[in-house]
Design a protein around this motif. Structure first.
Motif: not given
Length: 677
Positions: A476, A513-521
């Motif tokens: 990343t 699903t959080t925004v942080a989850d989405w961003d990490l994936q």
């Protein structure tokens, strides 16, 4: 194993383990003794000598050729003379005792004909410095008196063995000799005496050079050619590496090795390095691995990269013309065909040395040999003038029929030989299986993973650093990705095959699903794959050797399953990156393909990290039965393992699919809902 053989192996290992004594695979040792002939029951005199292609430092009993001494010495009666000297090598096969062990080398005559129980022939830098000095004979006499005798240059072979035998007979007090242009030979009545005499010659020569050498044997410093700071020169080396590998691979693909040792940098900073480099190496072991001379960049260390790359192109064209002319000057109708006109050693002032070969070990050893050559030149120039054997003699050895026969006996290369792979997320699971398969097929592999210790441990399982290296890489992070690609090209000279495998998964519904989850994936797989592919593509394009980029996507890129929005969406992103990059990189010969596995449970870091438990809960089965559950929903009723994904990567990158790009290969045992449409 007899005491004689055990002592010989121990002596060989001690001598070969110290680079001041000899280079890798250089030189040979022998012992004479008696054994019982199983046919007659009588005692027979035998010669045990290091066989062809072995290395003293790692020699074992299987690396010794075993010959009957009476038959070796009887060859003197049938020796046809210099014009047919090569025929004597085949005659050694008729002297073998029993199965004979390893194949006898060209130096067997030296060991068999010299009247001494133990003989050492070595290639020490200090000894070759005397052997290549313009007044080497006088220096040998000044240093050793009558105890070490000068032998004028002669190509290794039966006649050289006769010459040394005659010299020993004529000089009963001598302990050895300096072989002009070549190395040293010593002998003794016992193994210990032979070893002691070898070391005495080497250490005495080194001490004499150290005491009597003139200051600055390579001349005064050349302004602008000094070593760049470490970080700067390694960054510059990484930037130049793709261009250099492209040039070195004009005739055939090669693997590279980089070194910025003080020995190399000091040589290139001197005013005399252009003259000395042009003279080439002298010892046959050296130039057989380095070619007769290197390619030397003739620009200051801080020249703009674009200017350096353009100049290297010009110098490469001139090098090829020069090498072809060298071949044409000396080739005869029965000479082997030219083996390629590209340099094996490239010297870049302020930066270091790039060396090349058919695999990493060969490339590394070529570099080590050129360091030996620099040491030799320093010693010779410090006492006298460096005067290597002339190019006609070099050609006779480089294109020797016996050398060609040795090359023809080499095993066929593995399918991915000379290919350099970078696999992300490769310390476990699918990535580790891919790295393992690629290495088994001959590739050099860089294992990149978030955990540096695990990456290095996984690499160590594949073999030495000539096979695989492990490093930390956060995909990343743009800078970390570039650092990983730079480390790859510095480790192996370039990059051919990239596998975007790094990933993680969070099994959550849309609402959870959080925004942080989405961003990490998306950061790890969508952005990470983009960063890795972009950094790698710069190398692949500059190399002009084509290449492969493989994405480990998922059947979820086309299959809509529950509670998987972030993971499946980013896998779809990766899947389309495959199509986009295949369209963009095709003109550069770079293939881009993807693999869509079904759930790989066994050995998976993702599943072991909690994903497995969550997916098992979604499907209402125990986590221990998740693999079996996935298998039963497939058409083939087979569980998908990391090795199955690795198999698909290998096939996509093999010559059999050289015309396939933009493809997604399902490795899911048949999931009808994930059929590609």
């Amino acid at each position: 194993m007899t005491d004689t053989v055990a002592d010989l192996i121990a002596r060989s290992n001690r001598l070969g383990a110290d680079p001041k004594n000899t280079n890798y695979a250089g030189g040979n040792t022998s012992a004479k003794g008696t054994a019982t002939d199983p046919v007659t029951g009588q005692e027979v005199e035998l010669l045990w000598v290091k066989g062809s292609g072995g290395d003293l430092g790692t020699l074992t009993g299987s690396g010794l050729a075993v010959l009957r001494l009476d038959r070796v010495r009887a060859l003197t009666e049938v020796y046809p003379g210099l014009e047919q000297e090569d025929a004597m090598v085949a005659a050694f096969d008729y002297c073998l005792h029993g199965k004979g062990g390893a194949a006898p080398s060209i130096d067997t005559a030296m060991h068999g004909l010299v009247d001494a129980a133990h003989v050492d022939h070595l290639h020490p830098d200090a000894g070759i410095a005397l052997a290549t000095a313009a007044d080497g004979e006088a220096l040998t006499r000044d240093i050793f008196g009558d105890t070490v005798v000068w032998v004028p240059w002669r190509r290794p072979g039966f006649q050289l063995g006769l010459d040394i035998a005659a010299i020993k007979a004529a000089h009963p007090d001598a302990i050895g000799c300096i072989l002009g242009g070549h190395g040293i030979t010593a002998w003794g009545d016992t193994s210990a005496e032979s070893e002691q005499r070898s070391l005495h010659i080497i250490d005495t020569a080194a001490a004499w050079i150290a005491e009597h050498s003139r200051p600055e044997p390579f001349g005064p410093p050349l302004p602008g050619y000094g070593a760049l700071p470490p970080d700067e020169r390694r960054a510059r080396a990484a930037a130049l590496a793709p261009t250099l590998r492209s040039l070195a691979s004009h005739d055939r693909a090669v693997v590279g090795h980089f070194t910025d040792s003080d020995v190399v940098l000091d040589f290139l900073a001197s005013s005399e390095h252009p003259r000395l480099a042009a003279l080439g190496t002298s010892c046959p072991d050296h130039f057989l691995r380095t070619k007769v001379k290197p390619l030397v960049l003739d620009l200051p260390a801080d020249a703009p990269l674009e200017e350096a790359a353009a100049r290297l192109q010009e110098l490469h064209a001139a090098y090829r013309e020069d090498y072809q002319a060298y071949y044409d000057r000396h080739a005869t109708p029965d000479s082997p065909a030219i083996r390629g006109a590209d340099p094996l050693v490239v010297l870049v002032p302020g930066v270091g040395m790039f060396s090349y070969g058919k695999d990493k070990q060969t490339a590394r050893v070529a570099g080590e040999f050129y360091v030996n050559a620099i040491n030799v030149m320093r010693g010779a120039e410090g006492l006298s003038t460096y005067a290597p054997i002339d190019e006609a003699e070099k050609f006779r050895i480089e294109y020797w029929a016996l050398e060609e026969a040795k090359l023809q006996r080499m095993p066929a290369p593995k399918p991915l030989a000379t290919r350099i792979a970078l696999v992300t997320g490769a310390a476990s699971g699918i990535g580790k299986a891919i790295a393992t398969r690629l290495a088994a097929e001959g590739a050099c592999v860089v294992i990149a993973d978030l955990d540096a210790d695990k990456a290095r441990a996984a690499a160590a399982e594949l073999g030495s650093t000539d096979v695989a290296v492990g490093l930390a890489a956060d995909v990343t992070d743009e800078a970390a990705v570039q650092a990983a690609v730079d480390a790859c090209v510095l480790a192996f000279g370039g990059l051919d095959l990239v596998v975007n495998n790094a990933g993680l998964s969070l099994s959550k519904s849309l609402l959870d699903t959080t925004v942080a989850d989405w961003d990490l994936q998306h950061a790890v797989m969508a952005k990470g794959s983009f960063l890795v592919s972009r950094a790698a593509a710069k190398v692949l394009i500059a190399q002009q050797l084509g290449g492969d980029v493989v994405y480990i996507s998922s059947k979820n890129s086309v299959f809509a399953g529950p509670n998987n929005i972030a993971y499946s969406a980013t896998k779809a992103d990766q899947a389309h990156q495959v199509r986009l990059l295949a369209a963009e990189l095709g003109e550069h010969g770079v293939k881009v393909n993807g693999i869509n596995p079904d759930g790989v449970v066994r050995g998976s870091g993702i599943f072991a990290g909690g994903w497995g438990a969550k997916r098992a809960a979604v499907y209402g089965v125990p986590e221990s039965e998740l693999g079996a559950y996935y298998a039963q929903r497939t058409l083939l009723k087979r569980e998908v393992l990391p090795e199955h994904v690795a198999n698909a990567v290998f096939v996509l990158c093999s010559a059999d699919l050289s015309h396939t790009t933009g493809l997604h290969v399902p490795v899911d045992a048949g999931v009808a809902a994930a059929f590609l449409r």
